[in-house]
Write a protein that holds these residues in place. Structure first.
Motif, PDB file in Angstrom:
ATOM      1  N   HIS A   3       0.901  -1.168   0.178  1.00  0.00           N
ATOM      2  CA  HIS A   3       0.070   0.027  -0.093  1.00  0.00           C
ATOM      3  C   HIS A   3       0.833   1.120   0.117  1.00  0.00           C
TER       4      HIS A   3
ATOM      5  N   LEU B 156      -6.860  -5.678  13.302  1.00  0.00           N
ATOM      6  CA  LEU B 156      -6.789  -4.940  12.037  1.00  0.00           C
ATOM      7  C   LEU B 156      -7.502  -3.677  11.832  1.00  0.00           C
TER       8      LEU B 156
ATOM      9  N   ILE C 276      -6.371   0.005  10.786  1.00  0.00           N
ATOM     10  CA  ILE C 276      -6.894   0.649   9.866  1.00  0.00           C
ATOM     11  C   ILE C 276      -6.891   2.374  10.519  1.00  0.00           C
TER      12      ILE C 276
ATOM     13  N   GLY D 173      -9.586  -2.358   3.387  1.00  0.00           N
ATOM     14  CA  GLY D 173     -10.116  -1.921   4.483  1.00  0.00           C
ATOM     15  C   GLY D 173     -10.596  -3.095   5.514  1.00  0.00           C
TER      16      GLY D 173
ATOM     17  N   GLU E 143      -8.378 -12.357   5.674  1.00  0.00           N
ATOM     18  CA  GLU E 143      -7.417 -11.842   6.439  1.00  0.00           C
ATOM     19  C   GLU E 143      -7.964 -11.555   7.743  1.00  0.00           C
TER      20      GLU E 143
ATOM     21  N   HIS F  47      -3.990 -11.942   1.070  1.00  0.00           N
ATOM     22  CA  HIS F  47      -4.134 -12.918   2.335  1.00  0.00           C
ATOM     23  C   HIS F  47      -4.553 -14.103   2.061  1.00  0.00           C
TER      24      HIS F  47
ATOM     25  N   ASP G 185       2.464  -3.229   4.301  1.00  0.00           N
ATOM     26  CA  ASP G 185       2.452  -2.259   4.981  1.00  0.00           C
ATOM     27  C   ASP G 185       3.680  -1.816   5.460  1.00  0.00           C
TER      28      ASP G 185
HETATM   29  N1  ADE Z   1      -5.242  -1.064   4.171  1.00  0.00           N
HETATM   30  C1  ADE Z   1      -3.886  -1.186   4.033  1.00  0.00           C
HETATM   31  N2  ADE Z   1      -3.529  -2.357   4.526  1.00  0.00           N
HETATM   32  C2  ADE Z   1      -4.454  -3.083   4.809  1.00  0.00           C
HETATM   33  C3  ADE Z   1      -4.739  -4.403   5.062  1.00  0.00           C
HETATM   34  N3  ADE Z   1      -3.771  -5.254   5.503  1.00  0.00           N
HETATM   35  N4  ADE Z   1      -5.983  -4.957   4.919  1.00  0.00           N
HETATM   36  C4  ADE Z   1      -7.027  -4.109   4.825  1.00  0.00           C
HETATM   37  N5  ADE Z   1      -6.836  -2.899   4.410  1.00  0.00           N
HETATM   38  C5  ADE Z   1      -5.692  -2.391   4.231  1.00  0.00           C
END
Ligand code: ADE
Ligand code: ZN
Length: 345
Positions: free
Chosen positions: A22, A58, A62, A172, A202, A223, A282
């Motif tokens: 991202h 998560l 976010i 998201g 995820e 994921h 990330d």
């Molecule tokens: N946006 C950035 N990383 C994310 C993630 N791991 N899961 C969902 N949205 C995201």
């Protein structure tokens, strides 16, 4: 056993693809500090940095992600994160990248999407000139803010087509935005020749992955780790070679299905012949680079050297490059591997 510095030197020289990254999360601490100062005229303290990166799941992550997006006050702020992306590409020896960009938070604060797209294009061309690396974008239409918002994001993508934007993704809050709400968005994207990928499995069970397959017709799953609970699904993934974009450190941070790295299902998926790729998701938020991630596979999950090479090849196989481009990158992997492996041993 290869020593850590030798492993890093070696892996850096092998051309690699990253497919699940991202852009707003490739940001560096220096950029966060710059943006914070520009916005507030006070320094961003180390304690604030520590607090920003403290989350339990998560949805907490976010919330932190949205806080980082809040730091942006003008379009040219994106130049800084593309500079960070360029450094990330060079540090990790990446040869090809597909990057998510999530516009929702920026649009809410009044940024113009066409100005954002102009900036993305300018910076992607700059990276190409300076490094030779191709960056393609997937716009994350987002499941956090509902279907209407996602439709609006798709409208903007369709109204501002550039070759660098190759498709859409769905990131998201997975618990809040089920795939079934986004079937129409994905259908319309496909009808307009956009590629489609989706985060799934995820933060929700295997049913979410099935929905991403059957409702969204996603070309790759972000994921997909809750597939570990569903033998039929794992068999389906192996039979169809529908790729998974696996991001192990991210999953350890967000905790839902993996508590410690050593219990990550990537090894099991790999052994079941599922087309797994390795990614960081990330990097700043999870303190990880792509080479770190390979090192962890080697040391914590006992991937062998030839299995690491296979994962690197998978990154190109699962990419949205043309077949000729994939072949050419995979040949380069084989050649560099042979050359530098000989020097290593
Ligand atoms: N946006 C950035 N990383 C994310 C993630 N791991 N899961 C969902 N949205 C995201
Ligand atoms: Zn992600």
């Amino acid at each position: 056993m290869i020593k850590k510095p030798d492993f890093y030197d070696f892996l850096k020289k092998i051309p690699k693809a990253e497919l699940h990254l991202h852009i707003e999360a490739v940001i560096s601490e220096a950029t966060i500090k710059k943006l914070f100062f520009k916005k507030n005229n006070v320094e961003f303290t180390d304690r604030a940095m520590h607090n920003l990166f403290s989350y339990e799941d998560l949805n907490g992550f976010i919330a932190a992600y949205l806080q980082v997006q809040e730091l942006f006050t003008s379009i040219d702020d994106f130049d800084l994160i593309f500079d960070d992306l360029k450094n990330y590409i060079l540090d990790n020896g990446l040869a090809y990248v597909e990057v998510f960009a999530a516009p929702s938070a920026f649009l809410k604060k009044g940024f113009s999407f066409s100005e954002m797209v102009k900036n993305y294009k300018k910076n992607i061309q700059k990276i190409k000139q300076e490094t030779g690396v191709t960056v393609n974008l997937l716009i994350d239409v987002s499941r956090t803010f509902g279907e209407e918002n996602a439709q609006k994001n798709l409208d903007l993508v369709l109204g501002n087509r550039i070759p660098e934007i190759i498709g859409i993704g769905l990131g998201g809050a997975e618990t809040k935005g089920p795939s079934k709400d986004f079937g129409h968005v994905f259908q319309r994207a496909r009808d307009n020749n956009l590629l489609t990928v989706a985060h799934a499995g995820e933060d929700v069970g295997p049913e979410s992955i099935w929905d991403a397959i059957n409702i969204l017709h996603a070309k790759r799953i972000g994921h997909g780790i809750s597939a570990k609970f569903d033998e039929k699904l794992m068999q389906y993934l192996a039979d169809t070679q529908l790729p998974l974009e696996i991001c192990p450190t991210s999953n350890v941070f967000t905790k839902k299905y993996v508590q410690i790295y050593e219990e990550h299902p990537i090894k099991m998926f790999f052994e079941k012949n599922i087309l797994v790729t390795l990614n960081t998701d990330d990097p700043l938020f999870f303190g990880v680079s792509l080479i770190d991630e390979y090192w962890k596979l080697y040391t914590k999950l006992h991937f062998k050297k030839n299995e690491i090479k296979q994962l690197i090849l998978n990154g190109f196989t699962a990419s949205f490059l043309t077949d000729e481009e994939k072949e050419s990158f995979k040949n380069a992997v084989e050649q560099t591997w042979e050359k530098f492996d000989a020097e290593l041993s």
